[in-house]
Design a protein around this motif. Structure first.
Motif, PDB file in Angstrom:
ATOM      1  N   VAL A   1       0.837  -1.198   0.000  1.00 44.74           N
ATOM      2  CA  VAL A   1       0.000   0.000   0.000  1.00 44.74           C
ATOM      3  C   VAL A   1       0.874   1.251   0.000  1.00 44.74           C
ATOM      4  CG1 VAL A   1      -1.687   1.345   1.323  1.00 44.74           C
ATOM      5  CG2 VAL A   1      -1.973  -1.137   1.087  1.00 44.74           C
ATOM      6  N   ALA A   2       1.905   1.245   0.815  1.00 44.63           N
ATOM      7  CA  ALA A   2       2.813   2.390   0.886  1.00 44.63           C
ATOM      8  C   ALA A   2       3.478   2.645  -0.460  1.00 44.63           C
ATOM      9  CB  ALA A   2       3.870   2.162   1.963  1.00 44.63           C
ATOM     10  N   TYR A   3       3.877   1.564  -1.135  1.00 47.87           N
ATOM     11  CA  TYR A   3       4.532   1.709  -2.437  1.00 47.87           C
ATOM     12  C   TYR A   3       3.582   2.318  -3.464  1.00 47.87           C
ATOM     13  CZ  TYR A   3       7.100   0.532  -6.673  1.00 47.87           C
ATOM     14  OH  TYR A   3       7.754   0.593  -7.872  1.00 47.87           O
ATOM     15  N   VAL A   4       2.354   1.828  -3.499  1.00 47.99           N
ATOM     16  CA  VAL A   4       1.386   2.335  -4.475  1.00 47.99           C
ATOM     17  C   VAL A   4       1.091   3.813  -4.223  1.00 47.99           C
ATOM     18  CG1 VAL A   4      -0.979   2.141  -5.318  1.00 47.99           C
ATOM     19  CG2 VAL A   4       0.371   0.075  -4.910  1.00 47.99           C
ATOM     20  N   ILE A   5       0.880   4.165  -2.966  1.00 46.60           N
ATOM     21  CA  ILE A   5       0.605   5.574  -2.639  1.00 46.60           C
ATOM     22  C   ILE A   5       1.771   6.461  -3.062  1.00 46.60           C
ATOM     23  CG2 ILE A   5       0.338   7.196  -0.719  1.00 46.60           C
ATOM     24  CD1 ILE A   5      -1.336   5.031   0.695  1.00 46.60           C
ATOM     25  N   GLU A   6       2.974   5.978  -2.860  1.00 46.88           N
ATOM     26  CA  GLU A   6       4.161   6.762  -3.218  1.00 46.88           C
ATOM     27  C   GLU A   6       4.298   6.950  -4.726  1.00 46.88           C
ATOM     28  OE1 GLU A   6       9.051   6.553  -2.771  1.00 46.88           O
ATOM     29  OE2 GLU A   6       7.784   5.110  -1.717  1.00 46.88           O
ATOM     30  N   ASN A   7       3.836   5.957  -5.496  1.00 47.86           N
ATOM     31  CA  ASN A   7       4.080   5.967  -6.939  1.00 47.86           C
ATOM     32  C   ASN A   7       2.857   6.261  -7.797  1.00 47.86           C
ATOM     33  OD1 ASN A   7       7.041   4.937  -7.466  1.00 47.86           O
ATOM     34  ND2 ASN A   7       6.246   3.742  -5.747  1.00 47.86           N
ATOM     35  N   ASP A   8       1.676   6.314  -7.197  1.00 48.81           N
ATOM     36  CA  ASP A   8       0.453   6.579  -7.966  1.00 48.81           C
ATOM     37  C   ASP A   8      -0.052   7.969  -7.626  1.00 48.81           C
ATOM     38  OD1 ASP A   8      -2.120   6.675  -9.097  1.00 48.81           O
ATOM     39  OD2 ASP A   8      -2.398   4.519  -8.832  1.00 48.81           O
ATOM     40  N   PRO A   9       0.070   8.928  -8.559  1.00 49.91           N
ATOM     41  CA  PRO A   9      -0.330  10.304  -8.256  1.00 49.91           C
ATOM     42  C   PRO A   9      -1.830  10.484  -8.054  1.00 49.91           C
ATOM     43  CG  PRO A   9       0.264  10.082 -10.579  1.00 49.91           C
ATOM     44  CD  PRO A   9       0.648   8.798  -9.910  1.00 49.91           C
ATOM     45  N   SER A  10      -2.618   9.475  -8.413  1.00 43.99           N
ATOM     46  CA  SER A  10      -4.071   9.616  -8.266  1.00 43.99           C
ATOM     47  C   SER A  10      -4.565   9.181  -6.891  1.00 43.99           C
ATOM     48  CB  SER A  10      -4.792   8.796  -9.339  1.00 43.99           C
ATOM     49  OG  SER A  10      -4.653   7.409  -9.092  1.00 43.99           O
ATOM     50  N   ILE A  11      -3.673   8.618  -6.059  1.00 43.48           N
ATOM     51  CA  ILE A  11      -4.085   8.085  -4.759  1.00 43.48           C
ATOM     52  C   ILE A  11      -3.209   8.684  -3.660  1.00 43.48           C
ATOM     53  CG2 ILE A  11      -4.256   5.991  -3.351  1.00 43.48           C
ATOM     54  CD1 ILE A  11      -4.889   4.440  -5.874  1.00 43.48           C
ATOM     55  N   THR A  12      -3.853   9.146  -2.590  1.00 44.64           N
ATOM     56  CA  THR A  12      -3.124   9.695  -1.454  1.00 44.64           C
ATOM     57  C   THR A  12      -3.391   8.846  -0.206  1.00 44.64           C
ATOM     58  OG1 THR A  12      -4.942  11.117  -0.745  1.00 44.64           O
ATOM     59  CG2 THR A  12      -3.398  12.031  -2.385  1.00 44.64           C
ATOM     60  N   LYS A  13      -2.528   9.015   0.778  1.00 43.35           N
ATOM     61  CA  LYS A  13      -2.719   8.299   2.040  1.00 43.35           C
ATOM     62  C   LYS A  13      -4.025   8.720   2.689  1.00 43.35           C
ATOM     63  CE  LYS A  13      -0.372   7.150   6.380  1.00 43.35           C
ATOM     64  NZ  LYS A  13       0.877   7.278   7.171  1.00 43.35           N
ATOM     65  N   GLU A  14      -4.378   9.995   2.550  1.00 47.95           N
ATOM     66  CA  GLU A  14      -5.631  10.496   3.134  1.00 47.95           C
ATOM     67  C   GLU A  14      -6.840   9.796   2.524  1.00 47.95           C
ATOM     68  OE1 GLU A  14      -2.413  12.839   4.172  1.00 47.95           O
ATOM     69  OE2 GLU A  14      -3.077  12.439   2.100  1.00 47.95           O
ATOM     70  N   MET A  15      -6.781   9.503   1.234  1.00 47.26           N
ATOM     71  CA  MET A  15      -7.882   8.809   0.566  1.00 47.26           C
ATOM     72  C   MET A  15      -8.013   7.383   1.092  1.00 47.26           C
ATOM     73  SD  MET A  15      -7.075  10.153  -3.308  1.00 47.26           S
ATOM     74  CE  MET A  15      -8.225   9.055  -4.127  1.00 47.26           C
TER      75      MET A  15
END
Length: 353
Positions: free
Chosen positions: A326-340
């Protein structure tokens, strides 16, 4: 329990760093993006959003019209006709059906309009360009994850994709590459399998309910071809008090999937850099609008279902597992944030605190 694993993320043969160097097109130009459905949130929230924003960045004078066919092939064909009537210079199509969408590419070619196949291949001699990840490899990763987290003799359920989507068969072939030897030897048992028309989670839910009923809940793993199917399977498992007791694979790493991963209910999702896919498609689109060569952007070629050679940009992938994934995807996917992701039940997880 479910460790994370990675694959390198590369746009093979593509210089996305030169994206801003693409020439501006004429102010009156228009291109059309044809989406297949809104069952999967990625099409509008990730792919379309990235394509539109990139087009605004590299060719602000080009208008982008976005259509959604809601899983109706005849509607998608009419939308293509409408776009051509409006003067579209390029059609970027995510087909519902790789076969019937050939009509769209052929119709566009009659108007000297090129067609880009985005994510799903269009089986036409008039398909100009295709961008996609190694979906067979991603299917192999899904099945491998389930294999690694089950034991000899365990019973599996396979929730496959839409039978009309050519990608679904490719994903399934990758899954079988890992699983078939184990099915043949009896080390894993194929308990239930079904296709999911239109990738509809409601259909996947019915399939999972049927599987649990037929197998008297004797299920130890779910090989699910995407996150929608995974979420449906988890809902059925939840009703039986079984959610979080077995590996469940997915694809796309949607916000909901990442929340379920933090809760330990979905254990894997395959992620592709959708923003990079959209950027590659936008870059080629502008070249086509300007009548410019794009072979430097897509030097590879693949043959589609009718034997036509199509310029191709492959992208890498990542098998996301657990909180690290999850951390990797959030770091690399500009459409998804940790807040989301850190909403609802997921907000109480260690990752979100």
């Amino acid at each position: 329990m479910f460790p994370s694993s990675k694959k390198g993320l590369l746009i093979a043969g593509t210089a996305l760093a030169t994206l801003l160097g693409v020439g501006a097109a004429a102010a009156e130009d228009m291109v059309a993006l044809l989406l297949p459905e809104n069952v999967n949130p990625r099409w509008e929230q990730q792919d379309a959003a990235a394509f539109v924003s990139t087009m605004k960045e590299i060719a602000p004078g080009v208008k982008v019209e976005v259509f959604n066919a809601n899983n109706d092939t005849s509607v998608q064909q009419r939308q293509a006709e409408q776009a051509l009537t409006q003067g579209a210079k390029v059609l970027v199509v995510i087909p519902i059906d790789g076969e019937s969408s050939a009509v769209i590419a052929d119709m566009a070619a009659e108007e000297d309009v090129p067609t880009i196949a985005y994510d799903r291949m269009i089986n036409s001699a008039n398909t100009t360009f295709w961008v996609q990840a190694d979906l067979e490899g991603m299917g192999f990763d899904q099945a491998s994850h389930v294999i690694e987290n089950t034991k000899d003799g365990d019973t599996l359920v396979m929730l496959k994709g839409s039978p009309t989507d050519p990608n679904a068969a490719v994903i399934h072939n990758g899954q079988l590459r890992a699983l078939q030897p184990l099915f043949d030897s009896g080390k894993r048992v194929m308990g239930y399998e079904n296709w999911t028309q239109g990738w509809d989670p409601a259909i996947a839910r019915r399939s999972m309910d049927q599987a649990l009923t037929q197998l008297s809940n004797n299920v130890q793993g779910v090989v699910s071809s995407n996150d929608g199917n995974a979420g449906a399977a988890i809902a059925a498992l939840e009703e039986q008090g079984m959610a979080g007791t077995m590996p469940v694979s997915g694809l796309d790493c949607t916000v909901q999937a990442q929340q379920l991963m933090l809760l330990g209910k979905q254990t894997q999702c395959g992620w592709r850099p959708l923003a990079d896919m959209a950027k590659a498609a936008a870059q080629v689109t502008v070249r086509l609008v300007n009548g410019e060569d794009f072979s430097d952007l897509a030097p590879q070629k693949v043959k589609n279902g009718v034997g036509a050679e199509v310029a191709y940009v492959p992208v890498g992938s990542y098998s996301a597992l657990g909180a690290d994934g999850v951390a990797y995807v959030i770091e690399n996917d500009p459409s998804i944030t940790k807040e989301m992701v850190c909403q609802g039940e997921a907000a109480a997880t260690a990752f979100c605190k």
